[in-house]
Design an enzyme around this catalytic site. Structure first.
Site, PDB file in Angstrom:
ATOM      1  N   TYR A  55       1.014  -1.062   0.137  1.00  0.00           N
ATOM      2  CA  TYR A  55      -0.005  -0.229   0.365  1.00  0.00           C
ATOM      3  C   TYR A  55       0.807   1.062   0.095  1.00  0.00           C
ATOM      4  O   TYR A  55       0.605   2.447  -0.030  1.00  0.00           O
ATOM      5  CB  TYR A  55      -1.234   0.272   1.116  1.00  0.00           C
ATOM      6  CG  TYR A  55      -1.708  -0.907   1.065  1.00  0.00           C
ATOM      7  CD1 TYR A  55      -2.279  -1.761   0.199  1.00  0.00           C
ATOM      8  CD2 TYR A  55      -2.401  -0.956   2.808  1.00  0.00           C
ATOM      9  CE1 TYR A  55      -3.084  -3.362   0.752  1.00  0.00           C
ATOM     10  CE2 TYR A  55      -3.269  -2.582   2.895  1.00  0.00           C
ATOM     11  CZ  TYR A  55      -3.160  -3.910   1.802  1.00  0.00           C
ATOM     12  OH  TYR A  55      -4.553  -4.111   1.909  1.00  0.00           O
ATOM     13  N   LYS A  86       1.086  -7.011   5.897  1.00  0.00           N
ATOM     14  CA  LYS A  86       1.731  -8.312   5.214  1.00  0.00           C
ATOM     15  C   LYS A  86       3.058  -8.201   3.904  1.00  0.00           C
ATOM     16  O   LYS A  86       3.020  -7.059   3.357  1.00  0.00           O
ATOM     17  CB  LYS A  86       0.322  -8.139   3.715  1.00  0.00           C
ATOM     18  CG  LYS A  86      -1.145  -8.224   4.589  1.00  0.00           C
ATOM     19  CD  LYS A  86      -2.439  -7.994   3.991  1.00  0.00           C
ATOM     20  CE  LYS A  86      -3.705  -7.426   4.522  1.00  0.00           C
ATOM     21  NZ  LYS A  86      -3.659  -6.364   4.423  1.00  0.00           N
TER      22      LYS A  86
END
Ligand code: A2P
Length: 323
Positions: A55, A86
């Site tokens: 992100y 993640k």
């Protein structure tokens, strides 16, 4: 500012996991205002922040955390927060996964994450300097054949080293999760998947819960046409069944979608950069949907996946060809 109490669900390692987390995907356009939004979220009661290496936003999350803790004068500590990240697909080998985690921790400015997930079962070519979605000159995707079990084993090492308090997966189907359960030393605590009234994922949710793996739902509001750039996207929040149930309880359609998930013991990760909607999305612990409402929403299933990543369909570990 009114602070809302968010309930938890217990993970299979005894750690408590807040039932609402702030989704942070596609929030990177303006990092400064995003940082302020995260600060506002924490001040209004959010404790669970759902990030990812991909992100490109974790530096802003890290700054927000540091500032809120400083401004709280000792009221808020790092341990009060539940930070999820993640490992991205270009870091699936054991060594690369470590590099990815090091970048995550440096960006967040923390020595550990509360939960670390394998973002997808699909590995992409590593070390090519081509960014997160490597392609050849003809535009074909470049994959790696690193097995997701190798990545998961790296996560087990990080947990033993104290760099992740809990570990799990995301976007794994039943077969892939079974593979992890059969071969792991440390059980995954979580599978993060898309869940909406139009993609209820009954079989996968049931499989996870039967095996002590908590499900968390990304995109629980069905995504927006604007942020997904898909004008054809059906708008879950305008569905008359959801709208009418909302009217009955004096709640918005978004609150109905979120409450429906938590009544299925599914953690929700709504995204919003708007302060009112952010607060609205945690005000879901003061009412309960009736069994009839739950049944009426169950009938809305369309098997409609927003995040189907069809361009990756030829990957050998593409998860969405089966449940
Ligand atoms: P905004 O940031 O302007 O609030 P999802 O999490 O399903 O992907 O949905 C995210 C989208 O839904 C974002 O575009 C967000 O826009 C919007 N959204 C978030 N919370 C609400 C809410 N309570 N009501 C309506 N729309 C919402």
């Amino acid at each position: 500012m009114e602070k809302i109490e968010i309930k938890n669900i217990s993970l299979n390692n005894g750690i408590e996991f807040p039932l609402v987390g702030l989704g942070t995907f596609r929030n990177a356009d303006d990092k400064k205002s995003f940082k302020e939004a995260v600060k506002y979220a924490i001040k209004s009661g959010y404790r669970h922040l759902d990030g990812a290496w991909l992100y490109d936003i974790e530096d802003a999350i890290g700054e927000a955390i540091k500032e809120v803790i400083q401004e709280s004068n000792g009221d808020l500590k790092r341990e009060d927060l539940f930070i999820v990240s993640k490992i991205w697909n270009t870091f699936h080998s054991r060594e690369a996964a470590r590099q990815c985690l090091n970048e995550i921790l440096a960006n967040l400015g923390t020595s550990y994450v509360d939960l670390l997930l394998v973002h997808w079962p699909m590995g992409f070519s590593e070390n090519l300097g081509m960014g997160p979605f490597p392609k050849d000159e003809q535009g074909n995707r470049l994959y790696s054949d690193v097995h997701y079990l190798e990545t998961y084993r790296a996560l087990e090492e990080f947990l033993k080293e104290g760099k992740a308090k809990s570990i799990g997966v995301s976007n794994f189907n039943i077969k892939q999760l079974q593979d992890v359960l059969d071969n792991c030393e440390i059980k995954p605590v979580n599978n993060q998947i898309e869940v909406t009234p139009y993609l209820q994922n009954d079989k996968l949710v049931e499989f996870c819960q039967k095996n002590g793996v908590v499900v968390s739902a990304y995109g629980p509001l069905g995504g927006s046409q604007k942020s997904t750039n898909r004008p054809d996207l059906p708008i879950v929040l305008e569905n008359p069944v959801i709208v009418n149930i909302g009217k009955k309880y004096g709640k918005t359609p978004a609150q109905i979608c979120l409450r429906w998930c938590i009544q299925r013991n599914i953690v929700v990760l709504p995204k919003s950069s708007n302060p009112q909607r952010m607060v609205q999305n945690v005000q879901i612990f003061d009412f309960e949907l009736s069994e009839q409402d739950m049944q009426d929403i169950k009938k809305l299933e369309q098997n409609y996946r927003v995040y189907s990543v069809e361009s990756l369909k030829d990957h050998k570990f593409y998860p969405f060809n089966e449940e």
